[in-house]
Design an enzyme around this catalytic site. Structure first.
Site, PDB file in Angstrom:
ATOM      1  N   PRO A 217      45.782  19.477  15.658  1.00  0.00           N
ATOM      2  CA  PRO A 217      45.420  20.267  14.464  1.00  0.00           C
ATOM      3  C   PRO A 217      45.313  19.439  13.188  1.00  0.00           C
ATOM      4  O   PRO A 217      45.036  19.992  12.131  1.00  0.00           O
ATOM      5  CB  PRO A 217      46.564  21.269  14.357  1.00  0.00           C
ATOM      6  CG  PRO A 217      47.751  20.516  14.873  1.00  0.00           C
ATOM      7  CD  PRO A 217      47.225  19.645  16.002  1.00  0.00           C
ATOM      8  N   LYS A 300      49.702   6.155  26.216  1.00  0.00           N
ATOM      9  CA  LYS A 300      50.672   6.940  26.963  1.00  0.00           C
ATOM     10  C   LYS A 300      51.074   6.154  28.215  1.00  0.00           C
ATOM     11  O   LYS A 300      50.206   5.630  28.933  1.00  0.00           O
ATOM     12  CB  LYS A 300      50.088   8.293  27.353  1.00  0.00           C
ATOM     13  CG  LYS A 300      49.402   9.032  26.204  1.00  0.00           C
ATOM     14  CD  LYS A 300      50.334   9.300  25.026  1.00  0.00           C
ATOM     15  CE  LYS A 300      49.579  10.002  23.891  1.00  0.00           C
ATOM     16  NZ  LYS A 300      50.427  10.306  22.723  1.00  0.00           N
TER      17      LYS A 300
END
Length: 351
Positions: A217, A300
């Site tokens: 967001p 990651k």
């Protein structure tokens, strides 16, 4: 003083053991690393104090990916009373220190020791000054006392410019209430870690442009907007309206791995949850093709062989840039606000 104590994120002790052992072997320093699972620290023990000192002096702390803090020294036992006298005796043969940090480990037990350290620091600092062992001088080594308990402490020293910027390597950043997500702290910590504060106005200026891949967001977009940059936010998800209202953000609902800007930008940032090899390849493209000047990207990590995987990807990036005949600075760190990931910063230095 024949040991190095290295702090890390709990659960990454094996990665740090592998990393410091590899660097020691490269420096031809004999020793071995040991750690307990989820203890949040590694101890690298050398045969002699001179070897430990050579390792910490010749190796740059910024080269270590999984270490938050380090110091050369040794563990000692403390009595229940009069701990200061024992510490003063231990410091008798050591040089005068220019600063003092009392640290704990990033565990539940360590957090419980924080109040003890706060109470203990004032009388200890007073006693050290009175004994002539502590002066305010950044050119002198820092005294780092890492408490495992009230009865056991690692007495260590480190160069202020070759160790963590903050006690325990943990920055004290405040989450901005107007930021759309807490991930914003990861990018803010990256600014502090990889860019000297004196260069912020030059390298993070309001005349720059940036791209945030996987933006929604808007936690990372917020940091770019905060610096006054014009940002292209790439994500199929919705962006925070507060960011769109600034007039500095263009939101494109396209694939972050295929998007390329029409004109080169100053910054590319990316926190997409994806396999690390794919994110590293994205870095190679953006920096290698000159699509951006600097980039911050999270990799990651897999569940196993995490250090080996990071090293493999960093080597691949170095080889890619060498083949393109461009000079790029590459830095990688597991930041405090990272979890199962590391943060990479790349800066293109030449065409």
């Amino acid at each position: 003083m024949n040991s190095l104590l290295l702090h890390c994120r709990p659960g990454f002790e094996n990665e740090l053991c592998a990393e410091i052992s590899e660097h020691a072997a490269r420096q031809q320093v004999g020793g071995y690393a040991k750690a307990k699972p989820n203890s949040a620290y590694v101890e690298f023990i050398c045969g002699e104090a001179a070897e430990a000192e050579r390792l910490i002096n010749e190796l740059r702390f910024s080269q270590l990916i999984f270490a938050r803090q380090w110091a050369q020294g040794q563990f000692i036992e403390l009595p229940e009373k009069d701990r200061i006298s024992v510490l003063l005796a231990q410091l008798q043969e050591l040089p005068v220190f220019g600063s003092l940090w009392l640290e704990v480990l990033d565990t539940n037990e360590g957090k419980e020791l924080s109040n003890f350290c706060k109470k203990f620091e004032v009388p200890l600092r007073t006693a050290l000054r009175k004994a002539g062992k502590l002066v305010e001088d950044d050119s002198k080594p820092r005294l780092l006392l890492t408490f495992k308990s009230g009865r056991e402490v690692f007495v260590g020293k480190a160069a202020p410019r070759n160790s963590a910027q903050w006690p325990m390597g943990i920055p004290r950043l405040k989450f901005p209430r107007e930021a759309p997500s807490r991930s914003t702290l990861k990018l803010e910590e990256a600014w502090h870690t990889f860019i000297p504060r004196a260069q912020w106005d030059e390298r993070l200026s309001d005349e720059m442009t940036g791209v945030d891949l996987g933006a929604a967001p808007g936690g990372w977009t917020y940091q770019l907007v905060k610096r006054g940059m014009l940002v292209t936010a790439i994500d199929n998800g919705p962006m925070a309206q507060s960011l769109m209202d600034t007039g500095l953000v263009q939101h494109l609902m396209v694939d972050g791995f295929t998007f390329k800007p029409k004109q080169p930008v100053d910054w590319m940032v990316c926190d997409i949850v994806e396999k690390p090899a794919r994110s590293a390849a994205l870095l190679a493209t953006w920096i290698g093709e000159g699509l951006c000047r600097e980039a911050v990207v999270n990799l990651k990590l897999p569940m196993k062989q995490r250090y080996a995987e990071v090293q493999r990807l960093l080597t691949r990036l170095e080889e890619d840039f060498a083949a393109r005949k461009i000079k790029v600075s590459i830095a990688c760190k597991q930041l405090y606000h990272d979890r199962e990931e590391v943060t990479c910063h790349l800066r293109r230095l030449s065409k």
